[in-house]
Design an enzyme around this catalytic site. Structure first.
Site, PDB file in Angstrom:
ATOM      1  N   VAL A 279      68.994  -7.367   0.602  1.00  7.86           N
ATOM      2  CA  VAL A 279      69.042  -6.316  -0.405  1.00  7.86           C
ATOM      3  C   VAL A 279      67.932  -6.504  -1.441  1.00  7.86           C
ATOM      4  O   VAL A 279      67.269  -5.561  -1.873  1.00  7.86           O
ATOM      5  CB  VAL A 279      70.427  -6.293  -1.092  1.00  7.86           C
ATOM      6  N   ALA A 280      67.722  -7.753  -1.847  1.00  5.99           N
ATOM      7  CA  ALA A 280      66.713  -8.040  -2.860  1.00  5.99           C
ATOM      8  C   ALA A 280      65.297  -7.902  -2.323  1.00  5.99           C
ATOM      9  O   ALA A 280      64.381  -7.530  -3.044  1.00  5.99           O
ATOM     10  CB  ALA A 280      66.920  -9.454  -3.397  1.00  5.99           C
ATOM     11  N   ILE A 282      64.230  -6.034   0.513  1.00  4.71           N
ATOM     12  CA  ILE A 282      63.839  -4.710   0.994  1.00  4.71           C
ATOM     13  C   ILE A 282      63.532  -3.808  -0.200  1.00  4.71           C
ATOM     14  O   ILE A 282      64.377  -3.644  -1.082  1.00  4.71           O
ATOM     15  CB  ILE A 282      64.965  -4.085   1.845  1.00  4.71           C
ATOM     16  N   GLU A 284      63.986  -0.934  -1.343  1.00  9.02           N
ATOM     17  CA  GLU A 284      64.676   0.331  -1.062  1.00  9.02           C
ATOM     18  C   GLU A 284      64.291   1.436  -2.036  1.00  9.02           C
ATOM     19  O   GLU A 284      64.486   2.612  -1.760  1.00  9.02           O
ATOM     20  CB  GLU A 284      66.196   0.139  -1.072  1.00  9.02           C
ATOM     21  N   ASP A 326      34.309  29.776  -6.395  1.00  5.42           N
ATOM     22  CA  ASP A 326      33.850  31.112  -6.734  1.00  5.42           C
ATOM     23  C   ASP A 326      33.200  31.038  -8.112  1.00  5.42           C
ATOM     24  O   ASP A 326      33.494  30.135  -8.895  1.00  5.42           O
ATOM     25  CB  ASP A 326      35.050  32.066  -6.748  1.00  5.42           C
ATOM     26  N   ASP A 611      40.504  34.217  -4.846  1.00  7.23           N
ATOM     27  CA  ASP A 611      41.472  35.064  -5.533  1.00  7.23           C
ATOM     28  C   ASP A 611      41.826  36.327  -4.762  1.00  7.23           C
ATOM     29  O   ASP A 611      42.805  36.985  -5.071  1.00  7.23           O
ATOM     30  CB  ASP A 611      40.958  35.443  -6.926  1.00  7.23           C
ATOM     31  N   ASP A 615      40.227  36.082   0.916  1.00  3.77           N
ATOM     32  CA  ASP A 615      39.969  34.648   0.750  1.00  3.77           C
ATOM     33  C   ASP A 615      41.046  33.797   1.430  1.00  3.77           C
ATOM     34  O   ASP A 615      40.858  32.592   1.609  1.00  3.77           O
ATOM     35  CB  ASP A 615      39.941  34.273  -0.738  1.00  3.77           C
ATOM     36  N   ASN A 705      66.981  -7.581  -8.302  1.00  2.00           N
ATOM     37  CA  ASN A 705      66.643  -6.341  -7.605  1.00  2.00           C
ATOM     38  C   ASN A 705      66.911  -5.128  -8.502  1.00  2.00           C
ATOM     39  O   ASN A 705      66.096  -4.209  -8.613  1.00  2.00           O
ATOM     40  CB  ASN A 705      67.476  -6.235  -6.328  1.00  2.00           C
ATOM     41  N   ASP A 709      63.206  -3.708  -9.873  1.00  2.00           N
ATOM     42  CA  ASP A 709      62.719  -2.734  -8.887  1.00  2.00           C
ATOM     43  C   ASP A 709      62.864  -1.299  -9.360  1.00  2.00           C
ATOM     44  O   ASP A 709      62.593  -0.370  -8.598  1.00  2.00           O
ATOM     45  CB  ASP A 709      63.472  -2.893  -7.560  1.00  2.00           C
TER      46      ASP A 709
END
Length: 864
Positions: A279-280, A282, A284, A326, A611, A615, A705, A709
């Site tokens: 968990v820590a 990855i 996520e 243009d 415009d 175009d 985490n 994170d």
């Protein structure tokens, strides 16, 4: 109301309670309340709870949920609490991002709503199309998209493309007579126009019969499902990277789990620690951080007059190496001002011109009569060239409305881009006269006589040379020149294209659309950023070149060519020569596509502005299609990836800078996430292999985490652009995130944090295992918070602009960490040794600061 195609005009006015003078403002307001705005209804918007719930439908989130369940089953209620906190934090971030994106979309829809020209209170006005109501008198002309359903009252060679409704690509020639048929398919209702149809030729006066969901397009909208936006290339590559990274980390976690069991940890503890490490480790939050970064970028750009329709455009902007722009309205002010006029034998200056002096009097009258523009107070309606002619009439002491009332328009041949002419018929001084205006080269070729102070005389080589020389002289000054001619017509009759021959030359009027003040600096910024600015315009080469030189697009060694020269080039020749051409004049829409393709075939990322309806193909062909928000047609906006709300070239350059900044911030956020996670993994793997006590408990990893994170990574995304962004060359679009330099920085930074974390671990190990764990946890957590400042950019923090979000994220992180370390009631929850002293805290701070100190010192020494 049924079968409106069968009704006569009088009956239509009665049914819709309207008249040729249009609705009054009060009646229009009443009907708007009754019928609602002229918009298609959207599907039901998702609630906050629905969006929040959808954030949990993700593979990495499922892993977290499984981790929470394992934690609960193994008695780790603290771990369950922290994992749930992680889940909720990410879900909140995802929900916020969704509604930020929705806000951008709402801004876009408000911007994309086309304007409509109507007659209200007896006057020609321009209003937002959303304010149209049944009974309005709508004015349509070539290039417009019908904003509502309506019945044609007056038809002037109107041709409409109804492919959006009928599937037939052929233009439909419209009529204004009633059709006496009970049953009539939509495609055969020749006296009706429908919302979303493109006016390809001519003009018409239309009585609005249906708006919003009561239009034919509204019926289709009932059957349509809302399109889902695809993930951007950057998101897809990062998702793929995340999956691969997850597999690697899960393999490491399996090894750590095996080592834990081998060292005698209980099954539950070993499993929980392995899951916590996963968990820590990855990242996520990676996908959320990227998407939020893009959303922040689109919001910032919207505030700076660039609305991003497609998120991929934000990424691509950082790679743009050519901007094909243009001229009119984008590089210039789109406020044409008459500078000079010419009649045979005399040049007239606009300042001090007198509309009562012949032959200038006749020339000004011509310019007013053969003109579709209008000036209502401070509002100018119509083509800037035509409104400039009306403003010239007023400056010369006359009034266009008096002239028009004296000589009403009887017939007309509308302007189109192929003929480059427009003609009107009037009864003047007892005879019917055709007034024609257009491009000097086209018109002069059709003149057989000239009007002089002594009367009308045959055209000869001397007159023709005098006119051509004066036209060239005006054009060389960057002036746009219109020619005017006339012809006596024996009677009031229908006009044909053949009438635009055997004309009498009357004079030239030269005007200028001055460059925007910011155009020259913006072009200079382009060149500094390694971006090639290119002008593409319908003006003459001489006129375009004069403006291009003035603002820095046309430089020594660059070429300017006309569409006729381009026509004779093969695609291979154009691909070879395109790099030396900076100005394209007198070009057609087909030429624009070829120019964009030629740059793309040279490996460049091309942005294209436009415009008009024509175009749209070039806007789609370009890597970044940029539509004009003010002057742009609905079709061009639909084809574009970005819309400029101010039609300003400088905004494109700012958007490129912002696009580069968004990409840089996302890359820096990823570096922050991965380097911190790498440090944690290295420490855990090292201690496991060396047979040392575990450096972190499961709940500590989860706390790290949660704390590091989220807010710090988001703060990096809020970094303001630095001045050197436009000093860099465009990014190679094929270049991935994980470049050699990126990986080297990742290893160095992650390694430094891992080393000081191990130093903290060994310092605590001298006391006991629990103190080692506490020291490692606090050092890693604080080191990652400090590291957020390193990841703000590649320069020294002393040379970066202030970022209050970065300081705020750091302060919040430190506050939470200090709470965990100092509040004894939390020590049991987070496995903190009660013997922690002030000296230990000072050592933690000192160790945690070392990586940031070394990284910043290195940058200062290297002059960054």
């Amino acid at each position: 109301m049924e079968k409106l195609w069968m009704k006569q005009n009088e009956e239509l006015y009665r049914l819709l309670e309207s008249d040729p003078r249009g609705l009054t403002s009060g009646e229009a307001k009443t009907r708007l309340e009754k019928y609602g705005e002229n918009k298609l209804q959207e599907g039901k918007q998702k609630t906050v709870l629905q969006v929040f719930a959808e954030q949990f439908a993700d593979l990495l989130v499922v892993i977290l949920i499984i981790a929470a369940i394992i934690s609960a089953l193994t008695g780790g209620i603290e771990g369950t609490i922290v994992i749930n906190a992680v889940l909720i934090m990410n879900a909140i971030l995802g929900t916020v991002q969704h509604f930020k994106a929705q806000k951008s979309l709402d801004s876009l829809k408000a911007m994309s709503a086309p304007n409509a020209r109507v007659i209200r209170d007896g006057e020609k006005q321009e209003i937002a199309a959303s304010l149209l109501v049944p009974g309005d008198i709508l004015l349509l002309e070539a290039g417009d998209v019908a904003a509502a359903d309506g019945r044609i009252l007056e038809n002037y060679s109107l041709q409409v493309n109804e492919s959006a409704l009928t599937g037939e690509s052929e233009n439909v020639n419209k009529i204004d007579e009633a059709i006496d048929k009970e049953e009539l398919p939509l495609g055969d209702r020749l006296n009706m126009v429908y919302s979303g149809s493109l006016v390809s030729y001519g003009r018409a006066v239309v009585l609005v019969t249906g708006t919003g969901m009561e239009t034919e397009m509204g019926k289709i909208a009932h059957l349509m499902e809302s399109a889902q936006e695809k993930a951007t290339p950057l998101q897809r590559s990062l998702d793929d990277f995340s999956k691969k990274l997850s597999i690697i980390i899960l393999a490491i976690c399996a090894v750590v789990f095996g080592l834990g069991m081998w060292r005698g940890m209980g099954l539950g503890d070993a499993l929980m620690f392995a899951v916590a490490l996963a968990v820590a480790a990855i990242p996520e939050a990676l996908s959320s951080i990227v998407t939020i970064g893009l959303a922040i970028g689109t919001q910032k750009m919207a505030k700076e007059n660039a609305i991003i329709k497609k998120l991929r455009a934000v990424e691509s902007l950082g790679s743009v190496s050519v901007i094909c722009s243009d001229k009119t309205g984008t590089l210039t002010q789109n406020r044409m001002t008459v500078q000079k006029a010419f009649t045979i034998g005399k040049i007239w200056d606009a300042e001090g011109a007198d509309a009562e002096v012949s032959p200038l009097k006749e020339l000004i009258e011509h310019s007013v009569l053969c003109n579709d523009g209008a000036i209502n107070g401070e509002t100018q309606v119509g083509d800037p060239t035509e409104t400039a002619l009306l403003a010239f009439c007023r400056k010369a002491g006359s009034n266009e409305n008096d002239v028009r009332n004296a000589y009403p328009r009887l017939k007309e041949i509308p302007f189109d881009s192929d003929r480059k002419l427009m003609s009107t018929l009037h009864h003047i001084d007892g005879e019917y006269k055709l007034m024609t205006k257009g491009a000097p080269d086209v018109l002069l070729a059709r003149c057989v006589s000239v009007k002089t102070a002594d009367g009308i005389v045959p055209m000869n080589d001397d007159f023709r040379e005098e006119i051509q020389e004066q036209n060239a002289a005006f054009s060389s000054q960057g002036l746009r020149v219109l020619a005017f001619a006339e012809k006596a017509i024996g009677e009031d009759r229908a006009l044909g294209l053949e009438d635009e021959n055997a004309l009498t030359f009357v004079g030239l009027i030269a005007m200028m659309d001055p460059p925007r003040e910011e155009s020259a600096p913006a072009v200079a910024d382009c060149r500094r950023a390694g971006i090639r600015p290119v002008m593409i315009t319908g003006d003459h080469k001489v006129t375009a070149s004069a403006i291009a030189k003035q603002i820095g697009i046309l430089q020594e060694g660059d070429r300017a060519i006309e569409g006729s020269e381009l026509e004779h080039m093969t695609d291979e020749q154009l691909r070879e020569e395109v790099k030396s051409i900076s100005v394209y004049a007198r070009v057609s829409p087909e030429h624009k596509i070829r120019i964009v393709r030629a740059w793309q075939e040279n490996g460049c990322i091309a942005a294209m502005t436009g415009d008009g309806v024509n175009d749209a193909p070039a806007l789609k062909q370009a890597d970044i299609g940029i539509a004009m928000g003010i002057t742009g047609t609905e079709v061009s906006k639909d084809a574009a990836a970005m819309i400029l709300t101010d039609d300003n070239f400088a905004t494109i350059v700012k958007a490129v800078g912002n696009g580069r900044n968004v990409y840089t911030n996302i890359k820096n956020s990823i570096q922050f996430l991965l380097s911190g996670n790498l440090a944690g993994i290295l420490v855990v793997v090292f201690t496991s292999l060396m047979g040392l006590p575990l450096p972190f408990t499961a709940v500590q990893l989860l706390f790290i985490n949660l704390l590091t994170d989220s807010l710090p990574a988001l703060a990096v995304n809020m970094e303001q652009p630095t001045g050197d962004l436009l000093n860099q060359k465009p990014r190679d679009p094929k270049e991935g995130i994980l470049t050699k330099d990126f990986m080297k920085n990742l290893a160095v930074q992650g390694g430094l944090i891992a080393i000081v974390t191990m130093m903290g671990f060994y310092t605590g190990l001298a006391v006991n295992d629990e103190m080692a764990c506490t020291m490692a946890f606090a050092t890693l957590c604080l080191a990652r918070l400090f590291h957020g400042f390193n990841c703000r950019g590649t320069r020294s923090i002393f040379r970066l602009p202030s970022n209050k979000y970065s300081w705020g994220a750091f302060a919040v992180g430190v506050l939470f960490l200090m709470a965990v370390l100092f509040i004894k009631g939390l020590h049991g929850l987070f496995d903190i040794d009660d013997a922690l002293t002030t000296m230990h805290i000072l050592k933690i701070v000192g160790l945690a600061f070392i990586p940031t100190f070394l990284i910043q010192l290195s940058r200062v020494v290297r002059g960054k």
